[in-house]
Design an enzyme around this catalytic site. Structure first.
Site, short mmCIF file in Angstrom:
data_model
loop_
_atom_site.label_atom_id
_atom_site.label_comp_id
_atom_site.label_asym_id
_atom_site.label_seq_id
_atom_site.Cartn_x
_atom_site.Cartn_y
_atom_site.Cartn_z
N LYS A 19 -22.40 -5.64 -9.78
CA LYS A 19 -22.05 -4.76 -8.65
C LYS A 19 -22.53 -3.32 -8.92
O LYS A 19 -23.12 -2.67 -8.05
CB LYS A 19 -20.52 -4.80 -8.46
CG LYS A 19 -19.94 -3.70 -7.60
CD LYS A 19 -20.20 -3.88 -6.14
CE LYS A 19 -19.71 -2.69 -5.34
NZ LYS A 19 -20.22 -2.70 -3.98
N LYS A 44 -51.54 9.66 -11.23
CA LYS A 44 -52.33 10.64 -10.46
C LYS A 44 -51.78 10.76 -9.03
O LYS A 44 -51.55 11.86 -8.53
CB LYS A 44 -53.81 10.21 -10.43
CG LYS A 44 -54.67 11.11 -9.58
CD LYS A 44 -55.81 10.45 -8.79
CE LYS A 44 -55.71 9.03 -8.44
NZ LYS A 44 -56.33 8.57 -7.23
N TYR A 73 -26.18 1.10 -8.16
CA TYR A 73 -27.03 2.12 -8.76
C TYR A 73 -28.39 2.12 -8.06
O TYR A 73 -28.89 3.16 -7.63
CB TYR A 73 -27.22 1.86 -10.27
CG TYR A 73 -28.38 2.65 -10.82
CD1 TYR A 73 -28.28 4.04 -10.95
CD2 TYR A 73 -29.59 2.05 -11.11
CE1 TYR A 73 -29.35 4.79 -11.38
CE2 TYR A 73 -30.67 2.79 -11.55
CZ TYR A 73 -30.54 4.16 -11.68
OH TYR A 73 -31.60 4.91 -12.09
N MET A 74 -28.96 0.93 -7.94
CA MET A 74 -30.31 0.87 -7.40
C MET A 74 -30.35 1.26 -5.93
O MET A 74 -31.21 2.03 -5.49
CB MET A 74 -30.90 -0.53 -7.60
CG MET A 74 -32.35 -0.57 -7.28
SD MET A 74 -33.16 -1.93 -8.09
CE MET A 74 -34.68 -1.93 -7.16
N SER A 75 -29.39 0.75 -5.15
CA SER A 75 -29.48 1.08 -3.73
C SER A 75 -29.10 2.54 -3.46
O SER A 75 -29.66 3.16 -2.56
CB SER A 75 -28.66 0.11 -2.88
OG SER A 75 -27.36 0.06 -3.31
N ASP A 83 0.89 -1.17 0.00
CA ASP A 83 0.00 0.00 0.00
C ASP A 83 0.92 1.22 0.00
O ASP A 83 2.06 1.14 0.50
CB ASP A 83 -0.90 0.00 1.26
CG ASP A 83 -2.05 1.01 1.16
OD1 ASP A 83 -3.21 0.58 1.03
OD2 ASP A 83 -1.78 2.23 1.20
P1 NAD Z 1 -9.90 3.19 0.99
O1 NAD Z 1 -9.71 4.55 0.40
O2 NAD Z 1 -10.19 3.04 2.44
O3 NAD Z 1 -8.59 2.31 0.68
C1 NAD Z 1 -7.84 2.38 -0.49
C2 NAD Z 1 -6.41 1.99 -0.14
O4 NAD Z 1 -5.67 1.98 -1.35
C3 NAD Z 1 -5.75 2.98 0.81
O5 NAD Z 1 -5.12 2.28 1.87
C4 NAD Z 1 -4.72 3.68 -0.07
O6 NAD Z 1 -3.56 4.09 0.63
C5 NAD Z 1 -4.42 2.59 -1.06
N1 NAD Z 1 -3.86 3.08 -2.31
C6 NAD Z 1 -4.24 4.17 -3.04
N2 NAD Z 1 -3.46 4.28 -4.13
C7 NAD Z 1 -2.60 3.23 -4.11
C8 NAD Z 1 -1.58 2.78 -4.98
N3 NAD Z 1 -1.27 3.45 -6.09
N4 NAD Z 1 -0.90 1.67 -4.65
C9 NAD Z 1 -1.21 0.99 -3.51
N5 NAD Z 1 -2.15 1.36 -2.65
C10 NAD Z 1 -2.84 2.46 -2.96
O7 NAD Z 1 -11.02 2.48 0.10
P2 NAD Z 1 -11.91 1.21 0.50
O8 NAD Z 1 -13.11 1.65 1.23
O9 NAD Z 1 -11.02 0.16 1.07
O10 NAD Z 1 -12.40 0.77 -0.95
C11 NAD Z 1 -11.58 0.00 -1.82
C12 NAD Z 1 -12.45 -0.42 -3.00
O11 NAD Z 1 -13.54 -1.18 -2.51
C13 NAD Z 1 -13.04 0.76 -3.76
O12 NAD Z 1 -13.01 0.46 -5.14
C14 NAD Z 1 -14.45 0.86 -3.22
O13 NAD Z 1 -15.34 1.45 -4.14
C15 NAD Z 1 -14.75 -0.62 -2.97
N6 NAD Z 1 -15.80 -0.88 -1.95
C16 NAD Z 1 -15.85 -0.17 -0.79
C17 NAD Z 1 -16.83 -0.47 0.16
C18 NAD Z 1 -16.90 0.28 1.47
O14 NAD Z 1 -17.91 0.10 2.19
N7 NAD Z 1 -15.89 1.04 1.85
C19 NAD Z 1 -17.75 -1.49 -0.08
C20 NAD Z 1 -17.66 -2.22 -1.27
C21 NAD Z 1 -16.67 -1.91 -2.19
#
Ligand code: NAD
Length: 297
Positions: A171, A240, A176-178, A31
């Site tokens: 997904k 209506k 979209y719907m929710s 990360d």
């Molecule tokens: P987040 O922002 O908490 O985490 C993203 C992580 O990626 C961070 O730790 C960041 O430092 C790291 N990162 C960013 N750029 C990077 C890079 N170039 N190389 C390596 N690491 C990098 O996001 P999240 O909530 O964990 O979401 C991750 C994915 O899951 C997203 O696509 C999101 O849409 C999806 N998602 C999120 C949820 C939710 O409830 N949070 C639910 C379902 C899906």
């Protein structure tokens, strides 16, 4: 037990990686946040210094990043995954990205001789912590079967969405719907309050009707999905009632953008001669307006 490179240790990725470690898998984690990597090392993971380093000598690489551009960069950018990934390994993108980006990534990986599938997740970070995510798998049966032991550590349910690229499509449709329903629900709740209703009482009523339950499992199965548009509740009457609610909202200064946009669809259906059909005919109307073949003759 497998060796897994895990890239993206955020709100979702951290607990998912932690559950893989708990499940006995060996993780190489990367990360851009050193703190996120350190936390995972404390749980037993090996720290990697780049996506390429995370992909070194592993059977799987999982990406869980904020968007498609970052996933693309992690795969093909400088020090990217494809610099070191074994051709027998499986890349699983679990991020939520644009489906066309997923298609392009799968194609580019395949052109370079790598195997990739997508498996975005449903539910929230609380579910990620408990290992109870909904895994929406888009891949070949063989890819899904290979990845299943990992999915079982991170989720409580895996859905085979029907092939590569289909997981991310379901997904996005689900979100979209929710997401749109969240805004519509806010409109209904705000109007309830603005016209002096007890919200708990209104909530109780709406929780027992298609308003709260949704249409897919209540009004649609016996009507539009069964090819029957004879009116159980006539579309003209729905138009209506929607008009009355919008007028009421207008008089108490509650903006109702979702409801106002919905009324346009009912008007289009009425203009197409569907006023005396069942209200579920809005689905058939939208399909036809969108250039899809009519289903209900
Ligand atoms: P987040 O922002 O908490 O985490 C993203 C992580 O990626 C961070 O730790 C960041 O430092 C790291 N990162 C960013 N750029 C990077 C890079 N170039 N190389 C390596 N690491 C990098 O996001 P999240 O909530 O964990 O979401 C991750 C994915 O899951 C997203 O696509 C999101 O849409 C999806 N998602 C999120 C949820 C939710 O409830 N949070 C639910 C379902 C899906």
């Amino acid at each position: 037990m497998s060796t897994v490179g895990f890239i993206g240790l955020g709100q979702m990725g951290s607990p998912m990686a932690a559950n893989l470690i708990k499940g006995g898998h060996s993780l190489r984690v990367f990360d851009i946040s050193e703190t996120a990597v350190e936390k995972m090392v404390e749980l037993g993971a090996t720290a990697a210094t780049s996506p390429a380093d995370a992909a070194l000598d592993v059977e799987f690489v999982i990406t869980m990043l904020p968007n498609g551009a970052l996933v693309k960069n992690a795969l093909f950018g400088e020090n990217g995954v494809t610099e070191t990934l074994d051709k027998q390994a499986l890349l699983i993108d679990m991020s939520t990205v644009h489906p066309f980006e997923t298609d392009a990534l799968i194609k580019e990986m395949s052109d370079k001789g790598f195997s990739m599938m997508e498996a975005p997740v449903g539910r929230t970070s609380d579910h990620a912590i408990k290992g109870e995510l909904l895994i929406l798998a888009g891949g070949t049966l063989q890819q899904i079967t290979t990845a299943q032991p990992l999915f079982d550590c991170m989720g409580s349910e895996t859905v085979d969405a029907g092939g590569p690229g289909k997981g991310i499509r379901v997904k996005i449709i689900n979100n979209y719907m929710s997401i749109a329903l969240n805004a519509l629900s806010a409109e209904a709740a705000t109007l309830s309050e603005a016209i002096g209703l007890n919200f708990d009482a209104a909530l109780k009523v709406m929780s027992g009707t298609p308003a709260g339950k949704g249409h897919f499992t209540t009004t649609w199965p016996g009507k539009v999905l069964a090819g029957d548009l004879s009116p159980a509740f006539m579309l003209d009457l729905a138009h209506k009632d929607l008009g009355i609610a919008l007028d009421l909202a207008n008089q108490v200064n509650v903006p109702m953008p979702c409801g106002a946009a919905s009324r346009e669809l009912y008007s289009i259906a009425r203009a197409a001669g569907r006023g005396r059909q069942d209200w579920t005919a809005v689905f058939e109307q939208l399909r036809v307006t969108s250039g899809l073949e009519a289903k209900v003759k």
